[in-house]
Design a protein around this motif. Structure first.
Motif, PDB file in Angstrom:
ATOM      1  N   ASN A 120     -25.316 -29.880 -60.366  1.00  0.00           N
ATOM      2  CA  ASN A 120     -26.269 -30.577 -59.510  1.00  0.00           C
ATOM      3  C   ASN A 120     -26.603 -29.781 -58.255  1.00  0.00           C
ATOM      4  OD1 ASN A 120     -23.618 -31.000 -58.560  1.00  0.00           O
ATOM      5  ND2 ASN A 120     -24.246 -32.810 -57.395  1.00  0.00           N
ATOM      6  N   VAL A 121     -25.620 -28.983 -57.792  1.00  0.00           N
ATOM      7  CA  VAL A 121     -25.879 -28.144 -56.625  1.00  0.00           C
ATOM      8  C   VAL A 121     -26.920 -27.086 -56.972  1.00  0.00           C
ATOM      9  CG1 VAL A 121     -24.862 -26.556 -54.944  1.00  0.00           C
ATOM     10  CG2 VAL A 121     -23.545 -28.519 -55.771  1.00  0.00           C
ATOM     11  N   VAL A 122     -26.737 -26.434 -58.109  1.00  0.00           N
ATOM     12  CA  VAL A 122     -27.668 -25.395 -58.545  1.00  0.00           C
ATOM     13  C   VAL A 122     -29.040 -25.999 -58.825  1.00  0.00           C
ATOM     14  CG1 VAL A 122     -28.122 -23.632 -60.301  1.00  0.00           C
ATOM     15  CG2 VAL A 122     -25.784 -24.023 -59.510  1.00  0.00           C
ATOM     16  N   ALA A 123     -29.056 -27.195 -59.427  1.00  0.00           N
ATOM     17  CA  ALA A 123     -30.330 -27.846 -59.738  1.00  0.00           C
ATOM     18  C   ALA A 123     -31.123 -28.163 -58.477  1.00  0.00           C
ATOM     19  CB  ALA A 123     -30.072 -29.124 -60.536  1.00  0.00           C
ATOM     20  N   HIS A 124     -30.458 -28.593 -57.427  1.00  0.00           N
ATOM     21  CA  HIS A 124     -31.137 -28.930 -56.183  1.00  0.00           C
ATOM     22  C   HIS A 124     -31.520 -27.690 -55.378  1.00  0.00           C
ATOM     23  CE1 HIS A 124     -29.664 -33.032 -56.940  1.00  0.00           C
ATOM     24  NE2 HIS A 124     -30.573 -33.430 -56.045  1.00  0.00           N
ATOM     25  N   LEU A 125     -30.683 -26.637 -55.454  1.00  0.00           N
ATOM     26  CA  LEU A 125     -30.911 -25.457 -54.613  1.00  0.00           C
ATOM     27  C   LEU A 125     -30.563 -24.191 -55.410  1.00  0.00           C
ATOM     28  CD1 LEU A 125     -31.860 -24.961 -51.686  1.00  0.00           C
ATOM     29  CD2 LEU A 125     -29.455 -24.826 -51.032  1.00  0.00           C
ATOM     30  N   ALA A 126     -31.466 -23.757 -56.266  1.00  0.00           N
ATOM     31  CA  ALA A 126     -31.224 -22.603 -57.146  1.00  0.00           C
ATOM     32  C   ALA A 126     -31.032 -21.313 -56.368  1.00  0.00           C
ATOM     33  CB  ALA A 126     -32.382 -22.458 -58.128  1.00  0.00           C
ATOM     34  N   LEU A 127     -31.486 -21.287 -55.112  1.00  0.00           N
ATOM     35  CA  LEU A 127     -31.407 -20.071 -54.296  1.00  0.00           C
ATOM     36  C   LEU A 127     -29.977 -19.574 -54.114  1.00  0.00           C
ATOM     37  CD1 LEU A 127     -33.038 -18.088 -52.509  1.00  0.00           C
ATOM     38  CD2 LEU A 127     -32.678 -19.673 -50.600  1.00  0.00           C
ATOM     39  N   ILE A 128     -29.013 -20.491 -54.091  1.00  0.00           N
ATOM     40  CA  ILE A 128     -27.644 -20.063 -53.784  1.00  0.00           C
ATOM     41  C   ILE A 128     -27.021 -19.244 -54.916  1.00  0.00           C
ATOM     42  CG2 ILE A 128     -27.256 -22.043 -52.283  1.00  0.00           C
ATOM     43  CD1 ILE A 128     -25.506 -23.216 -54.535  1.00  0.00           C
ATOM     44  N   VAL A 129     -27.599 -19.328 -56.125  1.00  0.00           N
ATOM     45  CA  VAL A 129     -27.052 -18.544 -57.247  1.00  0.00           C
ATOM     46  C   VAL A 129     -27.171 -17.050 -56.967  1.00  0.00           C
ATOM     47  CG1 VAL A 129     -27.288 -18.056 -59.721  1.00  0.00           C
ATOM     48  CG2 VAL A 129     -27.595 -20.378 -58.873  1.00  0.00           C
TER      49      VAL A 129
END
Length: 472
Positions: A317-326
């Motif tokens: 859910n973190v990646v889904a909301h904010l893909a930039l952090i990957v």
């Protein structure tokens, strides 16, 4: 006017040491008669001849084997790195003659690599004395000091006069060239002390042997494990270290060269273990055997890697909301891994070199924690500034989002580097406490632990800071 030059005043010009191997190889390839060829080869050092052998074709080596006698060939082959290859090219008779002239430890190492039938055939052709000496060395496990010792040493009874000791030295020196230190033994062969060759030479004839005898001298036992006693003896600068049996009788010595080789082997062994490998693996090892050594560790690491991946899945859910952090996940993982590996290397080295008390181990953990914390602070601050500036300048992200992501990345670096330093120190100490080799157990494991620590730290902070608090 005197035009003569005074050669004593001429400057001495030093040149690089000449490489003779090509020159020697060409001599062997020449049409010189065997007698002249042998005479020419005697002009060179045996180490140079050994280096030249590697340049020869098999048929050219056959020529060399037939020209040189066993004593000279054995002296040359002692310097080579491919002794088994060259010995296997020779006929049985020549091979037996050379093996009988080699250091017993070298001959024993070679015979242990052969098939049992071939080994027994060679031993049957040797004299009883050589056979017994080889059997004695082969009775030790390869991890015991006894398997590495040599019987190339001088020993004399303690009840001799100086003149008698000199005569005995000259007699034994015909067969043994490690004469820098002479060992004194009693009637039963028990070690009493050691005598420096220089002290024996300058001693007056009426001087009692006890006056030049060193009774405080390092020694080790043949059945000791190499890794247990190596740290104890490598600090000595003696020509050789006596090796005793369980009844304190002198059975052999470790030369300074042997000790150096053992230290080198031990370092290579530890380096290989850090990768979950074994020190025996080399260029000539069969493919199936190499795979068999590595695959079990890789299967274990695959399971641990799946565990790390499943933890990452918890933060979908973190990646889904904010893909930039990957984008910055690999940065945090790599830095945590580097820090953990550094702490691991330092800890294993300290554990190998010293017997640490509980207080010293706690101090080591505390020190590495501070190193990880300070490095994390510096790199975390740099990443906060650089990543934030990068996202604003090159990616067009709003400043609030850019520096929030960079703050999360910097904080994750700080926490993960601190925790990786602690794990890199405590894991090997824990395995050492369980009497498990920390190099074997820690090497493959520490990387996965660091990855797990970094993933949980990075995505956990992103979930708390960016999603729940700042609500991006």
């Amino acid at each position: 006017m005197n035009t003569k030059k005074n050669i004593l005043n001429e400057p001495i010009v030093l040149t690089h040491q000449q490489d003779y191997k090509e020159e020697i190889a060409n001599i062997i390839r020449s049409d010189l008669t065997p007698k002249l060829l042998r005479k020419r080869l005697l002009e060179y050092h045996k180490n140079d001849i050994a280096a030249a052998i590697a340049l020869l074709k098999k048929e050219e080596r056959y020529k060399l084997y037939s020209i040189l006698d066993a004593p000279m060939l054995s002296d040359i082959l002692e310097y080579t790195e491919n002794l088994p290859v060259y010995l296997n090219e020779m006929g049985m008779k020549k091979r037996v003659e050379i093996l009988s002239q080699l250091e017993v430890s070298t001959a024993a190492d070679y015979l242990q690599q052969l098939e049992k039938t071939e080994c027994h055939n060679i031993l049957d052709l040797m004299t009883e004395d050589v056979k017994n000496r080889i059997h004695f060395l082969c009775s030790f496990d390869e991890d015991e000091i006894g398997s590495k010792m040599t019987d190339n040493y001088i020993s004399i009874p303690t009840d001799l006069s100086i003149r008698q000791a000199m005569k005995e030295l000259i007699t034994q020196a015909a067969d043994n060239d490690n004469i820098g230190t002479i060992y004194a033994v009693d009637q039963a062969g028990v070690l009493i002390g050691a005598i420096d060759l220089k002290d024996l030479i300058i001693a007056r004839e009426n001087t009692p042997l006890e006056d030049i005898l060193m009774t405080s001298y390092p020694y080790i036992y043949a059945n000791e494990q190499i890794e247990d006693c190596l740290e104890r003896i490598k600090g000595y600068s003696e020509d050789s270290i006596p090796v005793l049996d369980s009844e304190n009788r002198l059975k052999g010595v470790l030369t300074a060269q042997d000790v150096t080789q053992l230290i080198d082997d031990e370092m290579g062994d530890d380096y290989a273990k850090l990768a979950g490998l074994t020190s025996e693996e080399d260029l000539h090892e069969p493919l199936r055997k190499s795979i068999g050594k590595r695959l079990p560790w890789l299967i274990i690491l695959l399971g641990l890697g799946i565990l790390v991946s499943s933890v990452v899945g918890l933060f979908e859910n973190v990646v889904a909301h904010l893909a930039l952090i990957v984008c910055f996940q690999s940065l945090v993982l790599d830095m945590a891994g580097n820090v953990g590996t550094q702490s691991l290397a330092v800890t294993i080295r300290v554990l190998m070199d010293e017997q640490l008390s509980g207080k010293q181990k706690l101090f080591l953990v505390w020190k590495e924690s501070r190193v990880g914390l300070l490095n994390g602070l510096i790199l975390g601050l740099l990443s906060f500034l650089l990543i934030g500036a990068y996202l604003v300048s090159f990616k067009g992200q709003p400043a609030a989002l850019a520096f929030s992501v960079s703050f999360c990345t910097g904080a994750a670096l700080l926490v993960s580097m601190l925790l990786s330093s602690i794990s890199g120190t405590t894991v090997p100490i824990f395995f050492k406490k369980l009497n498990i080799d920390p190099a074997v157990a820690s090497g493959p494991l520490i990387t996965t632990i660091n990855d797990l620590v970094a993933v949980v730290t990075y995505y956990g902070l992103a979930w708390i800071l960016l999603i729940n608090i700042l609500q991006f």
